[in-house]
Structure formats: C-alpha cells, structure tokens
Design a protein around this motif. Structure first.
Motif, PDB file in Angstrom:
ATOM      1  N   UNK A 164      32.568  30.996 -10.554  1.00 58.85           N
ATOM      2  CA  UNK A 164      32.343  30.791 -11.987  1.00 58.85           C
ATOM      3  C   UNK A 164      31.385  29.635 -12.246  1.00 58.85           C
ATOM      4  N   UNK A 165      31.477  28.574 -11.441  1.00 53.26           N
ATOM      5  CA  UNK A 165      30.588  27.425 -11.619  1.00 53.26           C
ATOM      6  C   UNK A 165      29.138  27.814 -11.375  1.00 53.26           C
ATOM      7  N   UNK A 166      28.901  28.612 -10.339  1.00 50.16           N
ATOM      8  CA  UNK A 166      27.534  29.054 -10.039  1.00 50.16           C
ATOM      9  C   UNK A 166      26.966  29.880 -11.187  1.00 50.16           C
ATOM     10  N   UNK A 167      27.743  30.828 -11.678  1.00 42.46           N
ATOM     11  CA  UNK A 167      27.273  31.679 -12.788  1.00 42.46           C
ATOM     12  C   UNK A 167      27.003  30.831 -14.030  1.00 42.46           C
ATOM     13  N   UNK A 168      27.967  29.963 -14.379  1.00 45.20           N
ATOM     14  CA  UNK A 168      27.788  29.130 -15.566  1.00 45.20           C
ATOM     15  C   UNK A 168      26.581  28.218 -15.459  1.00 45.20           C
ATOM     16  N   UNK A 169      26.362  27.639 -14.273  1.00 42.35           N
ATOM     17  CA  UNK A 169      25.205  26.770 -14.081  1.00 42.35           C
ATOM     18  C   UNK A 169      23.901  27.521 -14.177  1.00 42.35           C
ATOM     19  N   UNK A 170      23.852  28.726 -13.595  1.00 41.94           N
ATOM     20  CA  UNK A 170      22.614  29.519 -13.657  1.00 41.94           C
ATOM     21  C   UNK A 170      22.283  29.925 -15.081  1.00 41.94           C
ATOM     22  N   UNK A 171      23.314  30.304 -15.845  1.00 43.89           N
ATOM     23  CA  UNK A 171      23.086  30.747 -17.224  1.00 43.89           C
ATOM     24  C   UNK A 171      22.712  29.574 -18.124  1.00 43.89           C
ATOM     25  N   UNK A 172      23.355  28.433 -17.917  1.00 43.21           N
ATOM     26  CA  UNK A 172      23.159  27.295 -18.820  1.00 43.21           C
ATOM     27  C   UNK A 172      21.953  26.433 -18.460  1.00 43.21           C
ATOM     28  N   UNK A 173      21.719  26.225 -17.147  1.00 40.04           N
ATOM     29  CA  UNK A 173      20.710  25.253 -16.735  1.00 40.04           C
ATOM     30  C   UNK A 173      19.562  25.853 -15.927  1.00 40.04           C
ATOM     31  N   UNK A 174      19.824  26.877 -15.144  1.00 42.99           N
ATOM     32  CA  UNK A 174      18.772  27.452 -14.313  1.00 42.99           C
ATOM     33  C   UNK A 174      19.308  27.868 -12.959  1.00 42.99           C
ATOM     34  N   UNK A 175      18.485  28.596 -12.225  1.00 38.81           N
ATOM     35  CA  UNK A 175      18.917  29.173 -10.951  1.00 38.81           C
ATOM     36  C   UNK A 175      19.255  28.091  -9.932  1.00 38.81           C
ATOM     37  N   UNK A 176      18.334  27.182  -9.684  1.00 40.63           N
ATOM     38  CA  UNK A 176      18.563  26.149  -8.665  1.00 40.63           C
ATOM     39  C   UNK A 176      19.738  25.253  -9.040  1.00 40.63           C
ATOM     40  N   UNK A 177      19.831  24.898 -10.320  1.00 34.79           N
ATOM     41  CA  UNK A 177      20.932  24.040 -10.760  1.00 34.79           C
ATOM     42  C   UNK A 177      22.277  24.723 -10.569  1.00 34.79           C
ATOM     43  N   UNK A 178      22.338  26.022 -10.876  1.00 38.29           N
ATOM     44  CA  UNK A 178      23.590  26.766 -10.715  1.00 38.29           C
ATOM     45  C   UNK A 178      24.035  26.825  -9.264  1.00 38.29           C
ATOM     46  N   UNK A 179      23.075  27.060  -8.357  1.00 37.82           N
ATOM     47  CA  UNK A 179      23.412  27.113  -6.931  1.00 37.82           C
ATOM     48  C   UNK A 179      23.930  25.752  -6.460  1.00 37.82           C
ATOM     49  N   UNK A 180      23.245  24.684  -6.866  1.00 36.99           N
ATOM     50  CA  UNK A 180      23.679  23.345  -6.489  1.00 36.99           C
ATOM     51  C   UNK A 180      25.068  23.018  -7.015  1.00 36.99           C
TER      52      UNK A 180
END
Length: 490
Positions: free
Chosen positions: A289-305
């Motif tokens: 869920x954190x990865x998905x939320x980060x990708x949607x809210x901030x961007x691909x690289x940020x979500x992965x991190x």
C-alpha cells in the motif's frame, strides 16, 4: 540542446553499472514492493488513459485522483464515439483470445477500430502526422555544454539514470512474476543493453529510453514467451516511420487508449501479491500500500523508495521483537561430520538418532570453533529420515529469511552447486536444519526455494526441525513438492 548529452551520460552510467555488476542490487527489492509497483503502474496507466478514451484533453501533471475529479467535472464533454471505440477495443481484447488463444487481439482490435472510424466518419482524435522517411533520422554527436552548466547537468543526468534504471529493473522483476518462463533476466545485462540503447539514442539526438512494463505486460497477456516480440516491435516502429507513417497517422487515439486501459486493468491485482499475502499479511500489505500511495501521490521513484523503506522497517521491527537472538538477515552455516563421531560410528550408542556435525570454517582456529560452540547436535527422526552421510550437504539456517538475505542465499547455493559439480559422485541428499529460523518474508522464502531446487537438480532435499509456519511458507513457494519436511517433534 542539452538533451543529447543527458541521454549519452545516462547511457554511459547504465553501461558502467552493468559492467560492474551493480544490477544485483535489484534483488534486494521485496516482492511486496514489486507487487505495489505493478499495481501502481497499472493505476497510473488506467487513469492516465481515461480522459483520452472519453475524448477529453486533461491538463498535464495531474495525479490519478485529480484526473478522476477532472473527468467528473467535465462529464458533459464526453465524446460518445471515442468512448464507444475505447470500450469496443477493450472488449475485443478480452474476448478474442477466448476464440483463439494465439490471435493477435490487440492488432485486430485496433485495426477494426480504425476501419470503423473511417467507414462511419466518426469524429475522434487521430494519431496525426508523425516523422516520415529516412530523413527523420539525423545522426550527430552531442555538443559539450559550457563548464558552468556541468554541475546542474550532472545532477540531472544522475537523477534520470537512477529513475530509468530502477524502473527498468523492477519492470523485469515484475514481468518474471506475471508469467513463469524458462528465461531469467540478468539485471546486469539489462543495464548494459539499456545503456547501449541510450548511447545510440543520443547519437540521433534522442531522449533517454527505459524498459516499461505496459507494453511488456501486453506481450504477457498475448502469451509471448521469448524476446522475439521486442525485436518485432523495434522493426515495426522503424518501418512505420520510414514506410507507413501515413497509415499510422489514421489510427484513432481512443483505440490505443482502449488497449492501454485493458493492460492497466490486468496489472491491478498481481499474483505475487496474493502469494506474498498468503505467507505474511501485515508485512505484505504495508509495503504494498505504501508503494502504491507514494507512486500516486509523489511519483514513481518516490513510491518505490517509500515502499522499500517501509519493508525494511517492518523487517527490523520483526527482528527486534523476536524472542530469539536479534538478527536482521539469514545466516547459513555449513557442517561436516565431526571426525571423532565418525570414528565411533560403530559404537552401540550411536543409533543414528543423533549426529554431530562440525562447522565448516577453515579460516577459524580450533579454539575459536570451540568458543563459538561450532559443534551442532542434529536431532532427526530415525523412523522418518535416514541420518546424513558423508555424501550429504548439511546446513544450519539461522535468523530471518527475508529480502536482505539474498547475497547469503547466493553464496550458499554456489557452495552446494560446487559440491554437486566437483565431487566424483553427486550428493545423495541436501539436509537443512531450520530450527534457527526466526522470521519469514516472502521474497527470501521464494528466492531460497527457487535457487535450492535449481542447484539440487534432482538431489533429495530434506528440511528437519521445521515448525509448522516454516513448512506452510515453503509450501506456497514449492508447488512441485520437491522438498521433504520433518518436524522437530516425533
């Protein structure tokens, strides 16, 4: 003006990374994060294509939530013809494989939508004019920028290099889990190939390229199993520009959106999430869920991190709260039969229920071995499993089996493979004492099982002192039942 030098620099860094074997770092990404990456990309594709499928032009830079709000606010401007083409294309892609599994459903669906558009005179957006002929390819060397621009340019090159490399390697990892094939991607080879591609792109004044999961997942959906589709696609793109640009320009945009929407829908519920959830629930859901939320809210690289950071935090918490010794990754200890015990193997007291095995550590002195309590008593079940022999590879596994254990697993499997390859006769068994396992994480379990069954190559695998939770986790990754389990209690 700076684009070609950025592309060239990005390619050079990727080439150097692959040649120095830095791609192996991708193995440390947890499966839960890879699953979140797949779902996140599917969500971005789906929401990004919805306005085009409905005949709208959305402002650039909107996230999925903003795009859905934009569609709701402008529902009155939906183009029924565009929506019908998109729905028809998507429906055709779902139904045509049921008629014949090898039918090129995407090509048939887009071709049918193009014919319908021009036969019925539908008012929808088309691809439009694209560069045509060999003159579209302009060969040239990137110009060196001014010295004062190098610091900011270097930062841009490194950022693009990091983002494109991470996306490519995670796309490869996600694709391998979408559909099992005999071919296993090599992350270092992937970086070398992408680096050469970017350096070639720079010579034609092009932008940086990256492997993306959208078109590759479409290949998976169409039952492609080799690298041939990538070569065919490259040849088709080149031929389209040189010979068929006028025909390509007539394809309706909603039809292409329908293809991508179908692809995005197929990525929303990846199988690797289901498998990982079956082994561990909280430790899977939170990074996913954190990865998905980060990708949607901030961007691909940020979500992965963010996903990787949450997975690391979950595993560290599990290690700290474990009732056993605090360890953050697995440790594999190889044992050889103790000479003293071997000499007394004919003793009546040696009934085979207890065997003594000594840690195989040639760099440690006898005193160090004794102080480290390196003599390990292996309790087995005499009525269920034969005691190990001198042709057995015997290991004791301790600590958490997680994504941080990848390099330890690699070293262990390399050692077992050497035993099978270098000895005069193959091993008669691989015996693993699992009593020291503290925590389980799906990424580590899956890698352990996959590599172990590969190097065993038919050699019996026996796991002793297996708790029920350890056995259940391994069973999820061992559908062929190649591993035999023995509990610690009679």
């Amino acid at each position: 003006e700076a684009l070609p030098i950025i592309t060239m620099g990005c390619g050079a860094l990727q080439l150097a990374s692959g040649m120095t074997r830095l791609g192996v770092v991708a193995k440390l990404v947890p499966v839960s994060v890879i699953a979140g990456f797949t779902t996140g990309v599917g969500t971005l594709i789906l929401t990004g294509q919805l306005p085009k499928a409905l005949g709208m032009t959305a402002p650039a830079g909107m996230n999925p939530v903003e795009l859905l709000g934009f569609i709701g606010e402008n529902a009155a401007s939906i183009n029924p013809s565009a929506a019908a083409l998109a729905v028809g294309t998507s429906a055709a892609m779902f139904m045509l494989p049921k008629i014949h599994p090898k039918m090129p459903s995407a090509l048939v669906a887009v071709g049918g939508a193009t014919l319908a558009t021009h036969a019925l005179g539908l008012d929808v957006a088309l691809i439009g004019s694209i560069p045509s002929g060999l003159e579209a390819f302009q060969l040239g060397l990137p110009a060196m920028p001014a010295m004062d621009a190098l610091p900011s340019l270097s930062a841009t090159i490194f950022l693009i290099y990091a983002m494109t490399s991470v996306e490519s390697l995670l796309s490869c990892a996600a694709l391998e889990k979408m559909k099992k094939t005999p071919y296993k991607h090599n992350p270092d080879q992937e970086l070398v190939g992408q680096g050469l591609a970017n350096m070639g792109s720079a010579l034609f004044m092009g932008m940086p390229v990256t492997s993306v999961i959208a078109r590759s997942s479409l290949n998976v959906r169409l039952n492609a199993e080799t690298r041939l589709p990538a070569l065919v696609q490259s040849a088709f793109v080149f031929s389209s520009v040189v010979f068929m640009s006028d025909k390509i320009s007539m394809v309706p945009m909603p039809a292409l959106s329908g293809v991508l929407i179908t692809t995005g829908l197929g990525m929303l519920n990846p199988q690797e999430f289901q498998h990982s959830y079956a082994v561990q629930k909280t430790e899977t859901v939170v990074p996913f869920a954190t990865t998905i939320g980060g990708m949607i809210s901030f961007g691909l690289a940020e979500g992965i991190g963010m996903g990787c950071a949450s997975a690391l935090a979950m595993n560290m918490y599990g290690a700290w709260t474990s009732p056993q010794e605090t360890m953050f990754r697995m440790q594999a200890h190889e044992f050889v039969e103790s000479p003293a015990v071997a000499a007394s193997s004919s003793s009546p007291s040696n009934d085979g229920s207890t065997m003594k095995w000594q840690l195989h550590a040639p760099d440690m002195s006898h005193t160090q071995l004794r102080e480290a309590r390196s003599i390990h008593t292996m309790t087995t079940l005499p009525e269920s499993v034969d005691p190990p022999t001198d042709r057995s590879s015997v290991w004791k596994i301790t600590g958490p089996l997680n994504f941080l254990s990848m390099f330890e697993i690699d070293n262990m499997m390399r050692r077992i493979k050497e035993h099978n390859k270098c000895e005069h006769a193959p091993l008669d068994a691989i015996v693993l004492d699992m009593e020291g396992i503290t925590n389980l994480e799906f990424t580590g379990v899956e890698e352990f099982v996959t590599r172990l069954t590969e190097v065993a190559d038919g050699t019996p695998i026996k796991m002793i002192n297996c708790r029920e939770d350890v056995r259940d986790a391994f069973d999820h990754c061992n559908p062929s039942q190649e591993i035999l389990y023995y509990s610690s209690q009679p």
